[in-house]
Design a protein around this motif. Structure first.
Motif, PDB file in Angstrom:
ATOM      1  N   CYS A 131       0.701  -1.184  -0.012  1.00  0.00           N
ATOM      2  CA  CYS A 131       0.011  -0.028  -0.093  1.00  0.00           C
ATOM      3  C   CYS A 131       0.860   1.321  -0.029  1.00  0.00           C
ATOM      4  N   ALA A 132       1.820   1.234   0.848  1.00  0.00           N
ATOM      5  CA  ALA A 132       2.517   2.392   1.049  1.00  0.00           C
ATOM      6  C   ALA A 132       3.690   2.638  -0.310  1.00  0.00           C
ATOM      7  N   ARG A 133       3.810   1.570  -1.099  1.00  0.00           N
ATOM      8  CA  ARG A 133       4.453   1.665  -2.248  1.00  0.00           C
ATOM      9  C   ARG A 133       3.552   2.498  -3.422  1.00  0.00           C
ATOM     10  N   ILE A 134       2.546   2.124  -3.372  1.00  0.00           N
ATOM     11  CA  ILE A 134       1.710   2.879  -4.395  1.00  0.00           C
ATOM     12  C   ILE A 134       0.664   4.119  -3.720  1.00  0.00           C
ATOM     13  N   GLY A 135       1.097   4.260  -2.554  1.00  0.00           N
ATOM     14  CA  GLY A 135       0.355   5.636  -2.037  1.00  0.00           C
ATOM     15  C   GLY A 135      -0.870   5.200  -1.531  1.00  0.00           C
ATOM     16  N   ALA A 136      -1.443   4.054  -1.444  1.00  0.00           N
ATOM     17  CA  ALA A 136      -2.771   3.707  -0.797  1.00  0.00           C
ATOM     18  C   ALA A 136      -2.450   3.804   0.718  1.00  0.00           C
ATOM     19  N   VAL A 137      -3.709   4.031   1.203  1.00  0.00           N
ATOM     20  CA  VAL A 137      -3.550   4.133   2.648  1.00  0.00           C
ATOM     21  C   VAL A 137      -3.888   2.845   3.352  1.00  0.00           C
ATOM     22  N   HIS A 138      -3.331   2.281   4.250  1.00  0.00           N
ATOM     23  CA  HIS A 138      -3.850   1.088   4.804  1.00  0.00           C
ATOM     24  C   HIS A 138      -4.497   1.288   5.964  1.00  0.00           C
ATOM     25  N   SER A 139      -5.388   0.307   6.426  1.00  0.00           N
ATOM     26  CA  SER A 139      -5.759   0.291   7.936  1.00  0.00           C
ATOM     27  C   SER A 139      -5.891  -1.033   8.513  1.00  0.00           C
ATOM     28  N   VAL A 140      -5.161  -1.469   9.134  1.00  0.00           N
ATOM     29  CA  VAL A 140      -4.912  -2.671   9.687  1.00  0.00           C
ATOM     30  C   VAL A 140      -5.950  -2.806  10.925  1.00  0.00           C
ATOM     31  N   VAL A 141      -6.538  -4.064  11.014  1.00  0.00           N
ATOM     32  CA  VAL A 141      -7.453  -4.266  12.036  1.00  0.00           C
ATOM     33  C   VAL A 141      -6.968  -5.474  12.840  1.00  0.00           C
ATOM     34  N   PHE A 142      -6.997  -5.517  13.851  1.00  0.00           N
ATOM     35  CA  PHE A 142      -6.543  -6.631  14.735  1.00  0.00           C
ATOM     36  C   PHE A 142      -7.410  -7.654  14.750  1.00  0.00           C
ATOM     37  N   GLY A 143      -6.633  -8.877  14.642  1.00  0.00           N
ATOM     38  CA  GLY A 143      -7.623 -10.116  14.377  1.00  0.00           C
ATOM     39  C   GLY A 143      -8.358 -10.708  15.521  1.00  0.00           C
ATOM     40  N   GLY A 144      -8.258 -10.107  16.692  1.00  0.00           N
ATOM     41  CA  GLY A 144      -9.016 -10.359  17.867  1.00  0.00           C
ATOM     42  C   GLY A 144     -10.326  -9.722  18.024  1.00  0.00           C
ATOM     43  N   PHE A 145     -10.167  -8.664  17.184  1.00  0.00           N
ATOM     44  CA  PHE A 145     -11.799  -7.812  17.176  1.00  0.00           C
ATOM     45  C   PHE A 145     -12.988  -8.647  16.346  1.00  0.00           C
ATOM     46  N   ALA A 146     -14.037  -8.457  16.980  1.00  0.00           N
ATOM     47  CA  ALA A 146     -15.182  -9.131  16.280  1.00  0.00           C
ATOM     48  C   ALA A 146     -15.426  -8.378  14.984  1.00  0.00           C
ATOM     49  N   ALA A 147     -16.677  -9.011  14.153  1.00  0.00           N
ATOM     50  CA  ALA A 147     -17.004  -8.535  13.052  1.00  0.00           C
ATOM     51  C   ALA A 147     -17.655  -7.216  13.016  1.00  0.00           C
ATOM     52  N   ASN A 148     -18.302  -6.839  14.476  1.00  0.00           N
ATOM     53  CA  ASN A 148     -18.844  -5.720  14.346  1.00  0.00           C
ATOM     54  C   ASN A 148     -17.832  -4.871  14.446  1.00  0.00           C
ATOM     55  N   GLU A 149     -16.588  -4.637  15.056  1.00  0.00           N
ATOM     56  CA  GLU A 149     -15.717  -3.643  15.129  1.00  0.00           C
ATOM     57  C   GLU A 149     -15.062  -3.661  13.733  1.00  0.00           C
ATOM     58  N   LEU A 150     -14.947  -4.677  13.091  1.00  0.00           N
ATOM     59  CA  LEU A 150     -14.491  -4.618  11.662  1.00  0.00           C
ATOM     60  C   LEU A 150     -15.428  -3.709  10.771  1.00  0.00           C
ATOM     61  N   ALA A 151     -16.720  -3.931  11.115  1.00  0.00           N
ATOM     62  CA  ALA A 151     -17.760  -3.342  10.148  1.00  0.00           C
ATOM     63  C   ALA A 151     -17.574  -1.836  10.357  1.00  0.00           C
ATOM     64  N   THR A 152     -17.516  -1.270  11.841  1.00  0.00           N
ATOM     65  CA  THR A 152     -17.472  -0.041  12.078  1.00  0.00           C
ATOM     66  C   THR A 152     -16.021   0.656  11.212  1.00  0.00           C
ATOM     67  N   ARG A 153     -15.187  -0.160  11.347  1.00  0.00           N
ATOM     68  CA  ARG A 153     -14.012   0.526  10.631  1.00  0.00           C
ATOM     69  C   ARG A 153     -14.081   0.481   9.066  1.00  0.00           C
ATOM     70  N   ILE A 154     -14.917  -0.493   8.657  1.00  0.00           N
ATOM     71  CA  ILE A 154     -15.156  -0.483   7.243  1.00  0.00           C
ATOM     72  C   ILE A 154     -15.879   0.678   6.700  1.00  0.00           C
ATOM     73  N   ASP A 155     -16.699   1.163   7.632  1.00  0.00           N
ATOM     74  CA  ASP A 155     -17.831   2.079   7.205  1.00  0.00           C
ATOM     75  C   ASP A 155     -17.059   3.551   7.422  1.00  0.00           C
ATOM     76  N   ASP A 156     -16.199   3.665   8.136  1.00  0.00           N
ATOM     77  CA  ASP A 156     -15.261   4.895   8.505  1.00  0.00           C
ATOM     78  C   ASP A 156     -14.207   4.977   7.172  1.00  0.00           C
ATOM     79  N   ALA A 157     -13.528   4.017   7.021  1.00  0.00           N
ATOM     80  CA  ALA A 157     -12.414   4.037   6.173  1.00  0.00           C
ATOM     81  C   ALA A 157     -12.885   3.890   4.747  1.00  0.00           C
ATOM     82  N   LYS A 158     -13.902   3.239   4.448  1.00  0.00           N
ATOM     83  CA  LYS A 158     -14.521   2.899   3.387  1.00  0.00           C
ATOM     84  C   LYS A 158     -13.528   2.339   2.029  1.00  0.00           C
ATOM     85  N   PRO A 159     -12.920   1.362   2.290  1.00  0.00           N
ATOM     86  CA  PRO A 159     -11.862   0.686   1.688  1.00  0.00           C
ATOM     87  C   PRO A 159     -12.220   0.215   0.331  1.00  0.00           C
TER      88      PRO A 159
END
Ligand code: COA
Ligand code: AMP
Length: 631
Positions: A131-159
Motif C-alpha cells: 500500500c505504501a508503495r503505491i500511496g494507498a492508505v492502509h488500515s490494519v484491523v487486529f484479528g482479535g476484534f469481532a465482525a462488528n468492530e471490523l464493520a465500524t472500521r469499514i464504514d469509516d475508512a471506506k476501503p
C-alpha cells in the motif's frame, strides 16, 4: 558535564525546525520540503510541507540499492504452524512490488483505502508495504476484534479492497477469519469492491465468486510496480483505537514526519544499529506492530522479526528465549503482561538457562505502566538493560523513555524516565496551570507535537480538536495522569478517561458498557477495570436488571459475556460480571466507578461527600466479595 540527551532535548524544543530538518537528512526524498513545520492552521500543524517521499522506498529499495540486498529484512517465526521463513531485503522488495502490482491491477490508486485484517503472517507486512508503495492508505484491523468492530472500521475508512486470510491460530485453536469478514461486510453500509484472501493450509475459506480473490493466484500472474512519490503530508495509514465511546478513533499517520521520527528513534531511543535484529513481540494490528515490527526497523536497515505465537504455551515459557537465541535478537520490545505471564509459569527463570542469548542487550516495555516487580525480575534473570517507555497510538513512537542511544540514565522502577526529544511534556491541573514537581496532574504536551505524531483523525479535524486540543489550549491532552519528580523523571500513573489496558490492549469501558446496556434485561450498568495479576487490568461488569426480570442472574451474565465477545471480540477479555441491586452514584447521578475499583483492589478509599446513599457501599462490598475481591 556534557549531556547528549540534554543537548538534543533542548535543541528539539528551542529550534524544532532545525532539529528535525537535520534528522530528515537521513531519509531519502524525491523532493525536499518547502517548510519544515507549517504552523499556518494552528492548532493543526504539518511537518515537511512540500516534501515528496515514498515510505516503501525508504523501507526496502534504498537498502537494496545501498548494499543490504542479501541481508535478512524479515524473519517469520511461527511456533503455531512450526514454520520459520526468511526474506532478504531483495526478496521482500520483490514480493512487495508484486503485491503492489496486484493492488494496482485491482484498481487501487494513490489515496484509496485498503483494510488489512490478517493474522501474524508475512503477507500482512507485505500488504502494508505494498500500500505504501503505491500511496494507498492502509488500515490494519487486529484479528482479535469481532465482525462488528471490523464493520465500524469499514464504514469509516471506506476501503476499496480488504486483504484477509482464511484463519489465524491462537495457540492450538484455528480462528476462521472469513466468516467474520463476510459478516462484517454484510453489516457495513460501505461495501468493498473486492477482498483478497490468503488461503492458509490450516483452513480453507469459502469464496464469493466475483468478490473474493485468491492471494496466490493473483500473485502468480502479476508484475512488480515501482514506488509512487507522495506528499510528505499525505496519509500513510489509519489505525483505529479505542476512544471514550464504542466508536473508535481513526488515528492518521502521514508519510514524511513518520519516516523521519521513526528512523531517528531507532538509533537514539533504542540504540540499535543497521544490520542488527530487532524484535517487537506485538501484533501488526496494534501501533507497536505498525511502528516497530514493520516500519522503523526496515527504515533503519535492521532485520525485523514477526512472531506468530505467545510468550507462554507455544510451547512453553521459554519461547521468547528460543526466538532470541535462534535469531540473534539484540533488542526486544514487548508489553509487561508478556513478562508477567512468563514469570508466573517459570518464576525462577529456569528456561532462560537453556538458551544462549549472546547478542541480547536490551528489553523495552510499553503498553501499560511496568510494575517494579516485573521490571526487576526481567533485569535480574536476563542481566540486561530493561526500559519502561511510554507512548500511545496517537504519538506512534515513544513520548517518555530512557533514550539509551543518546545517553543512558539510571532507572527508577515505575518511571518511564524522561521526556523524549521533541516532546515538551508538562503536568497541569484541571484549570491548565502547571503543578509543582511530585504533584500528580494531567499530562499534556505543548504544541506542536513532533513529527510522526498524528496530524488529525481520519476525516475528522473537529473530533481531533475536541478530543485532544480543546481542553488545554496550546497543548495536546494525553488523557494520562502522572507527575514529574525532582530529577525530571516522568511517572505515568493512570488514565483520566475510561480507557483501560488489558494485556497491553487498549479498551474503552464505555464501549463495553454500551454492549451491556443493549441487553433487554439490563436497566443500567458499569464496567470497571480491576487490577489483574497477569493482564494488568481486566474489565468487570456490574449489572442492574430491569424491575420484574425474573430470569436467573447467571443466565443474563453469560449472555452479556457472549454479547461482548460477539460485538467487541475475545480481546476484550470480558469474563466477569455480577448482578447488583443498584449502582453507587453521586447526587448528580455520576457512577462512582473509581470507588468500586478501589474497593475491589483493596485500596483505601474515602466515601465521596457527594454520594447519593453511603449504605450502598456495603452492598457493593459484599457483591465484590462474592466475586473474590479484593484478592
Ligand atoms: N485473533 C483472534 N483472537 C485473539 C487474537 C487474535 N489475533 N489475539 C488474542 N485473541 C483472543 C485470545 O485467544 C483470547 O481468547 P479466549 O478468551 O478465548 O482465551 C482473548 O483474545 C484474550 O487474549 P489475550 O488478552 O491476548 O490473552 P491470552 O490469555 O491469550 O494471552 C498474554 C495473554 C499476556 C500471553 C498475551 O496477551 C500476550 O502475549 N500479550 C503480549 C503483549 C502484546 O501483544 N501487547 C500488545 C501491545 S504491545
Ligand atoms: P495504546 O494507544 O494502546 O498504545 O495505549 C496508550 C496508553 O497506554 C497510554 O495512554 C497509557 O495509558 C498506557 N501506557 C502505555 N505505555 C505506558 C507506560 N510505559 N507507562 C504507563 N502507561 C503506559
Amino acid at each position: 558535564m556534557h549531556s547528549r540527551y540534554e543537548e538534543a532535548y533542548t535543541q528539539s524544543l528551542q529550534d524544532p525546525e532545525a532539529f528535525w530538518a537535520n534528522a530528515a537528512e537521513d531519509v531519502n526524498w524525491y523532493k525536499k520540503w518547502d517548510r519544515v513545520l507549517d504552523s499556518s492552521d494552528q492548532p493543526l500543524y504539518r511537518w515537511f510541507l512540500g516534501g515528496v517521499v515514498n515510505t516503501c522506498y525508504n523501507a526496502l529499495d534504498l537498502h537494496v540499492e545501498n548494499g543490504r540486498a542479501d541481508q535478512l529484512a524479515l524473519i517469520y517465526d511461527s511456533p503455531v504452524t512450526d514454520t520459520i521463513k526468511t526474506f532478504t531485503y531483495r526478496e521482500l522488495l520483490d514480493v512487495v512490488a508484486r503485491f503492489a502490482g496486484v493492488l494496482r491491477s485491482q484498481g487501487i490508486q494513490k489515496g484509496d483505502r485498503v483494510i488489512v485484517y490478517m493474522p501474524m503472517v508475512p503477507e500482512a507486512v507485505i500488504a502494508m508495504l505494498a500500500c505504501a508503495r503505491i500511496g494507498a492508505v492502509h488500515s490494519v484491523v487486529f484479528g482479535g476484534f469481532a465482525a462488528n468492530e471490523l464493520a465500524t472500521r469499514i464504514d469509516d475508512a471506506k476501503p476499496k479492497i480488504i486483504v484477509s486470510a482464511s484463519c489465524g491460530i491462537e495457540v492450538e485453536r484455528i480462528i476462521e477469519y472469513k466468516p467474520l469478514l463476510d459478516k462484517a461486510i454484510e453489516q457495513a453500509e460501505t461495501k468493498p469492491e473486492y477482498t483478497i484472501i490468503l488461503q492458509r493450509p490450516q483452513a480453507q475459506a469459502s469464496m464469493i465468486e466475483g468478490r473474493d480473490l485468491d492471494w496466490d493466484s493473483l500473485m502468480s500472474s502479476t508484475k512488480p510496480v515501482d514506488c509512487v512519490p507522495v506528499a510528505a503530508t499525505d496519509p500513510l495509514y489509519i489505525l483505529y483505537t479505542s476512544g471514550t465511546t464504542g466508536i473508535p478513533k481513526g488515528v492518521v499517520r502521514d508519510n514524511g514526519g513518520h519516516l523521519v521520527a521513526l528512523k531517528w528513534s531507532m538509533k537514539n531511543i533504542y540504540g540499535v544499529d543497521p544490520g542488527e535484529v530487532y524484535w517487537a513481540a506485538s501484533d501488526v494490528g496494534w501501533i507497536v506492530g505498525h511502528s516497530y515490527i514493520v516500519y522503523a526497523p526496515l527504515f533503519h536497515g535492521c532485520t525485523t522479526l514477526l512472531y506468530e505465537g505467545k510468550p507462554v504455551g507455544t510451547p512453553d515459557p521459554g519461547a521468547f528465549w528460543r526466538v532470541i537465541s535462534e535469531h540473534n535478537v539484540s533488542v526486544l520490545f514487548t508489553a509487561p503482561t508478556a513478562f508477567r505471564a512468563i514469570k508466573r509459569e517459570d518464576p525462577e527463570g529456569a528456561l532462560i538457562e537453556r538458551y544462549e542469548m549472546k547478542k541480547f542487550r536490551s528489553l523495552f516495555l510499553a503498553g501499560e505502566r511496568c510494575d517494579p516487580d516485573t521490571l526487576q525480575w526481567a533485569k535480574d534473570k536476563l542481566n540486561i538493560t530493561v526500559i519502561d517507555h511510554w507512548w500511545q497510538t496517537e504519538s506512534g513512537w515513544p513520548m517518555g523513555a530512557n533514550c539509551v542511544g543518546l545517553e543512558e540514565f539510571p532507572i527508577k522502577p515505575g518511571s518511564c524516565t524522561k521526556a523524549v526529544p521533541g516532546y515538551d511534556i508538562r503536568i497541569v491541573n484541571d484549570e491548565g496551570k502547571e503543578v509543582e514537581p511530585k504533584k500528580i496532574g494531567n499530562i499534556v504536551i505543548k504544541l506542536p507535537l513532533p513529527p510522526g505524531c498524528f496530524p488529525t483523525l481520519w476525516n475528522n479535524d473537529s473530533g481531533y480538536r475536541e478530543s485532544y486540543l480543546d481542553s488545554y489550549p496550546g497543548y495536546y491532552k494525553t488523557a494520562d495522569a502522572g507527575y514529574k519528580d525532582e530529577d525530571d523523571y516522568l511517572w505515568v500513573m493512570s488514565r483520566t478517561d475510561d480507557i483501560i489496558n488489558v494485556a497491553g490492549h487498549r479498551l474503552s469501558t464505555g464501549g463495553i458498557e454500551e454492549v451491556l446496556a443493549s441487553h433487554a434485561d439490563v436497566a443500567e450498568c458499569a464496567v470497571v477495570g480491576i487490577a489483574d495479576e497477569i493482564k494488568g487490568e481486566i474489565p468487570v461488569g456490574f449489572l442492574v436488571l430491569n424491575a420484574g426480570v425474573n430470569r436467573p442472574g447467571e443466565t443474563i451474565i453469560q449472555e452479556v459475556i457472549q454479547m461482548v465477545r460477539d460485538s467487541i471480540g475475545p480481546v476484550a477479555s470480558f469474563k466477569v460480571a455480577t448482578v447488583i441491586k443498584r449502582l453507587p452514584k453521586t447526587r448528580s447521578g455520576k457512577i462512582l466507578r473509581g470507588t468500586i475499583k478501589k474497593m475491589a483492589e483493596g485500596i483505601p478509599y474515602k466515601i465521596p461527600a457527594t454520594i447519593d446513599d453511603p449504605n450502598i457501599l456495603d452492598e457493593i462490598k459484599s457483591d465484590l466479595a462474592n466475586l473474590g475481591y479484593p484478592h
